[in-house]
Design a protein around this motif. Structure first.
Motif, PDB file in Angstrom:
ATOM      1  N   PHE A  24       0.796  -1.219   0.000  1.00 47.60           N
ATOM      2  CA  PHE A  24       0.000   0.000   0.000  1.00 47.60           C
ATOM      3  C   PHE A  24       0.834   1.276   0.000  1.00 47.60           C
ATOM      4  CE2 PHE A  24      -2.338  -3.365   2.231  1.00 47.60           C
ATOM      5  CZ  PHE A  24      -3.425  -3.489   1.373  1.00 47.60           C
ATOM      6  N   ASP A  25       2.160   1.150   0.130  1.00 45.99           N
ATOM      7  CA  ASP A  25       3.039   2.321   0.101  1.00 45.99           C
ATOM      8  C   ASP A  25       4.368   1.872  -0.506  1.00 45.99           C
ATOM      9  OD1 ASP A  25       4.505   4.596   0.446  1.00 45.99           O
ATOM     10  OD2 ASP A  25       4.008   4.871   2.560  1.00 45.99           O
ATOM     11  N   HIS A  26       4.465   1.949  -1.819  1.00 41.87           N
ATOM     12  CA  HIS A  26       5.590   1.350  -2.525  1.00 41.87           C
ATOM     13  C   HIS A  26       6.938   1.983  -2.192  1.00 41.87           C
ATOM     14  CE1 HIS A  26       2.274  -0.433  -4.702  1.00 41.87           C
ATOM     15  NE2 HIS A  26       3.114  -1.237  -5.314  1.00 41.87           N
TER      16      HIS A  26
ATOM     17  N   PHE B 209      12.935  -5.185  -5.069  1.00 44.03           N
ATOM     18  CA  PHE B 209      12.848  -3.734  -4.986  1.00 44.03           C
ATOM     19  C   PHE B 209      13.657  -3.084  -6.108  1.00 44.03           C
ATOM     20  CE2 PHE B 209      13.681   0.497  -3.133  1.00 44.03           C
ATOM     21  CZ  PHE B 209      12.384   0.854  -2.803  1.00 44.03           C
ATOM     22  N   SER B 210      14.782  -3.711  -6.483  1.00 44.94           N
ATOM     23  CA  SER B 210      15.589  -3.180  -7.584  1.00 44.94           C
ATOM     24  C   SER B 210      14.805  -3.225  -8.900  1.00 44.94           C
ATOM     25  CB  SER B 210      16.902  -3.956  -7.714  1.00 44.94           C
ATOM     26  OG  SER B 210      16.664  -5.293  -8.113  1.00 44.94           O
ATOM     27  N   GLU B 211      13.890  -4.192  -9.038  1.00 38.39           N
ATOM     28  CA  GLU B 211      13.046  -4.246 -10.224  1.00 38.39           C
ATOM     29  C   GLU B 211      12.080  -3.060 -10.248  1.00 38.39           C
ATOM     30  OE1 GLU B 211      11.114  -8.012 -10.221  1.00 38.39           O
ATOM     31  OE2 GLU B 211      12.983  -9.165 -10.268  1.00 38.39           O
TER      32      GLU B 211
ATOM     33  N   ALA C 277      14.047  -0.079 -11.379  1.00 41.69           N
ATOM     34  CA  ALA C 277      14.216  -0.112 -12.828  1.00 41.69           C
ATOM     35  C   ALA C 277      12.948   0.345 -13.547  1.00 41.69           C
ATOM     36  CB  ALA C 277      14.609  -1.519 -13.278  1.00 41.69           C
ATOM     37  N   HIS C 278      11.809   0.065 -12.938  1.00 39.42           N
ATOM     38  CA  HIS C 278      10.529   0.409 -13.565  1.00 39.42           C
ATOM     39  C   HIS C 278      10.108   1.846 -13.265  1.00 39.42           C
ATOM     40  CE1 HIS C 278       6.587  -0.481 -15.304  1.00 39.42           C
ATOM     41  NE2 HIS C 278       6.057   0.163 -14.297  1.00 39.42           N
ATOM     42  N   PHE C 279      10.199   2.256 -12.001  1.00 43.86           N
ATOM     43  CA  PHE C 279       9.695   3.557 -11.571  1.00 43.86           C
ATOM     44  C   PHE C 279      10.770   4.643 -11.511  1.00 43.86           C
ATOM     45  CE2 PHE C 279       6.469   0.847  -9.193  1.00 43.86           C
ATOM     46  CZ  PHE C 279       5.430   1.154 -10.043  1.00 43.86           C
ATOM     47  N   GLY C 280      12.046   4.246 -11.480  1.00 39.57           N
ATOM     48  CA  GLY C 280      13.113   5.215 -11.293  1.00 39.57           C
ATOM     49  C   GLY C 280      13.428   5.410  -9.819  1.00 39.57           C
ATOM     50  N   ASP C 281      14.242   6.394  -9.511  1.00 42.09           N
ATOM     51  CA  ASP C 281      14.634   6.679  -8.133  1.00 42.09           C
ATOM     52  C   ASP C 281      13.416   7.064  -7.291  1.00 42.09           C
ATOM     53  OD1 ASP C 281      15.491   8.934  -6.014  1.00 42.09           O
ATOM     54  OD2 ASP C 281      17.167   7.542  -6.330  1.00 42.09           O
TER      55      ASP C 281
ATOM     56  N   VAL D 104      13.067   8.884  -4.705  1.00 45.86           N
ATOM     57  CA  VAL D 104      13.021  10.284  -4.290  1.00 45.86           C
ATOM     58  C   VAL D 104      12.734  11.192  -5.483  1.00 45.86           C
ATOM     59  CG1 VAL D 104      14.320  12.180  -3.276  1.00 45.86           C
ATOM     60  CG2 VAL D 104      14.563   9.867  -2.341  1.00 45.86           C
ATOM     61  N   LEU D 105      13.426  10.949  -6.571  1.00 42.73           N
ATOM     62  CA  LEU D 105      13.288  11.809  -7.742  1.00 42.73           C
ATOM     63  C   LEU D 105      11.991  11.556  -8.509  1.00 42.73           C
ATOM     64  CD1 LEU D 105      16.958  11.653  -9.118  1.00 42.73           C
ATOM     65  CD2 LEU D 105      15.909  13.410  -7.667  1.00 42.73           C
ATOM     66  N   ASN D 106      11.446  10.355  -8.356  1.00 40.78           N
ATOM     67  CA  ASN D 106      10.223   9.990  -9.087  1.00 40.78           C
ATOM     68  C   ASN D 106       9.115   9.560  -8.122  1.00 40.78           C
ATOM     69  OD1 ASN D 106      11.239   9.945 -12.078  1.00 40.78           O
ATOM     70  ND2 ASN D 106      12.783   8.813 -10.929  1.00 40.78           N
ATOM     71  N   ALA D 107       8.941  10.332  -7.059  1.00 44.03           N
ATOM     72  CA  ALA D 107       7.979   9.965  -6.017  1.00 44.03           C
ATOM     73  C   ALA D 107       6.570   9.787  -6.569  1.00 44.03           C
ATOM     74  CB  ALA D 107       7.986  11.027  -4.915  1.00 44.03           C
ATOM     75  N   ASP D 108       6.178  10.600  -7.520  1.00 43.83           N
ATOM     76  CA  ASP D 108       4.819  10.505  -8.065  1.00 43.83           C
ATOM     77  C   ASP D 108       4.571   9.157  -8.723  1.00 43.83           C
ATOM     78  OD1 ASP D 108       4.345  13.025  -7.177  1.00 43.83           O
ATOM     79  OD2 ASP D 108       4.439  13.994  -9.136  1.00 43.83           O
ATOM     80  N   ARG D 109       5.571   8.627  -9.422  1.00 49.73           N
ATOM     81  CA  ARG D 109       5.413   7.333 -10.086  1.00 49.73           C
ATOM     82  C   ARG D 109       5.297   6.211  -9.055  1.00 49.73           C
ATOM     83  NH1 ARG D 109       9.357   5.859 -14.762  1.00 49.73           N
ATOM     84  NH2 ARG D 109       7.619   4.406 -15.123  1.00 49.73           N
ATOM     85  N   TRP D 110       6.038   6.319  -7.951  1.00 48.67           N
ATOM     86  CA  TRP D 110       5.962   5.315  -6.896  1.00 48.67           C
ATOM     87  C   TRP D 110       4.635   5.379  -6.155  1.00 48.67           C
ATOM     88  CZ3 TRP D 110       9.661   1.652  -5.296  1.00 48.67           C
ATOM     89  CH2 TRP D 110      10.867   1.662  -6.018  1.00 48.67           C
ATOM     90  N   ASP D 111       4.109   6.587  -6.020  1.00 49.27           N
ATOM     91  CA  ASP D 111       2.875   6.764  -5.250  1.00 49.27           C
ATOM     92  C   ASP D 111       1.626   6.407  -6.042  1.00 49.27           C
ATOM     93  OD1 ASP D 111       4.454   7.619  -3.205  1.00 49.27           O
ATOM     94  OD2 ASP D 111       3.947   9.752  -3.392  1.00 49.27           O
ATOM     95  N   ALA D 112       1.729   6.395  -7.372  1.00 49.20           N
ATOM     96  CA  ALA D 112       0.552   6.150  -8.210  1.00 49.20           C
ATOM     97  C   ALA D 112      -0.162   4.843  -7.868  1.00 49.20           C
ATOM     98  CB  ALA D 112       0.934   6.192  -9.689  1.00 49.20           C
ATOM     99  N   PRO D 113       0.567   3.708  -7.621  1.00 46.78           N
ATOM    100  CA  PRO D 113      -0.124   2.465  -7.270  1.00 46.78           C
ATOM    101  C   PRO D 113      -0.248   2.230  -5.768  1.00 46.78           C
ATOM    102  CG  PRO D 113       2.142   1.957  -7.799  1.00 46.78           C
ATOM    103  CD  PRO D 113       1.995   3.453  -7.917  1.00 46.78           C
TER     104      PRO D 113
END
Length: 211
Positions: free
Chosen positions: A102-104, A117-119, A122-126, A128-137
């Protein structure tokens, strides 16, 4: 099966990731498919005779994260996608989440497998730098006071998922969303078999969807 004996119509949504379910749930495709499924159920209600105004969703493990996401996002118009029956609402009225992610962004600190997690990186990026992509799901990042009632349950020995469910619980508490929260001590990554908890789940759905 138990819900069908209690007066509920039951449908199963196909998994958006092919077996053996090792890939990453790609956003926004996942939520597009889930919302399309809910809208289709509403559109089919006259044919089958169930109440289209009262839809509950349940999921276990990966499906739990998806169910929570569907509930948390609500009717965000930009996430409706271009699936079927856009004239129908994709809102749901209750959700059961058994374990899940629930909190990637915080998976690694919660004990998630570093290789997996490394996968994600590779998919979402860093993270910290790509927080929006991590938070989307991540359902815990979407929760608002408008979310429907939740029922959360997780095994006390279910690795990183204990912390993940707790974070969803805390997000719900913060905005005052009605929810139940159960940790089954001594259980790992399993669907509950506790008769008291199964009865509580039925009572939860009855209260939200039938009363």
């Amino acid at each position: 099966e138990g819900l069908m004996t209690s007066g509920y119509a039951v449908a199963v949504v196909d998994h958006p990731v092919a077996p053996p379910y090792g890939g990453i749930d790609a956003m926004p495709d996942v939520i597009y498919k889930l919302k399309s499924a809910v809208r289709t159920l509403r559109a089919q209600a006259p044919r089958f005779g169930y109440d289209p105004t009262k839809i509950g969703v349940l999921g276990f493990s990966r499906g739990s994260g998806m169910a929570g996401l569907l509930a948390a996002i609500g009717t965000e118009t930009e996430l409706e996608g271009d699936g079927l029956h856009l004239e129908q609402s994709s809102a749901i009225q209750a959700v059961l989440c058994q374990a899940g992610r629930f909190d990637h962004r915080t998976l690694l600190e919660d004990g998630f497998n570093p290789k997996k997690f490394s996968e994600y990186i590779a998919h979402f990026g860093d993270p910290v730098l790509n927080a929006d992509r991590w938070d989307a799901p991540s359902a815990a990042r979407w929760i608002t006071a408008d979310a429907p009632p939740f029922f959360l349950i997780v095994g006390g020995d279910d690795s990183y998922r204990v912390s993940q469910v707790r974070k969803l619980h805390e997000a719900l508490l913060t905005v005052g969303v009605e929810h139940a929260y159960i940790i089954e001590e001594g259980r790992s990554h399993q669907v509950t078999e506790n008769p008291d908890h199964i009865a509580a789940i039925r009572k939860f759905f009855d209260h939200v969807l039938k009363e």
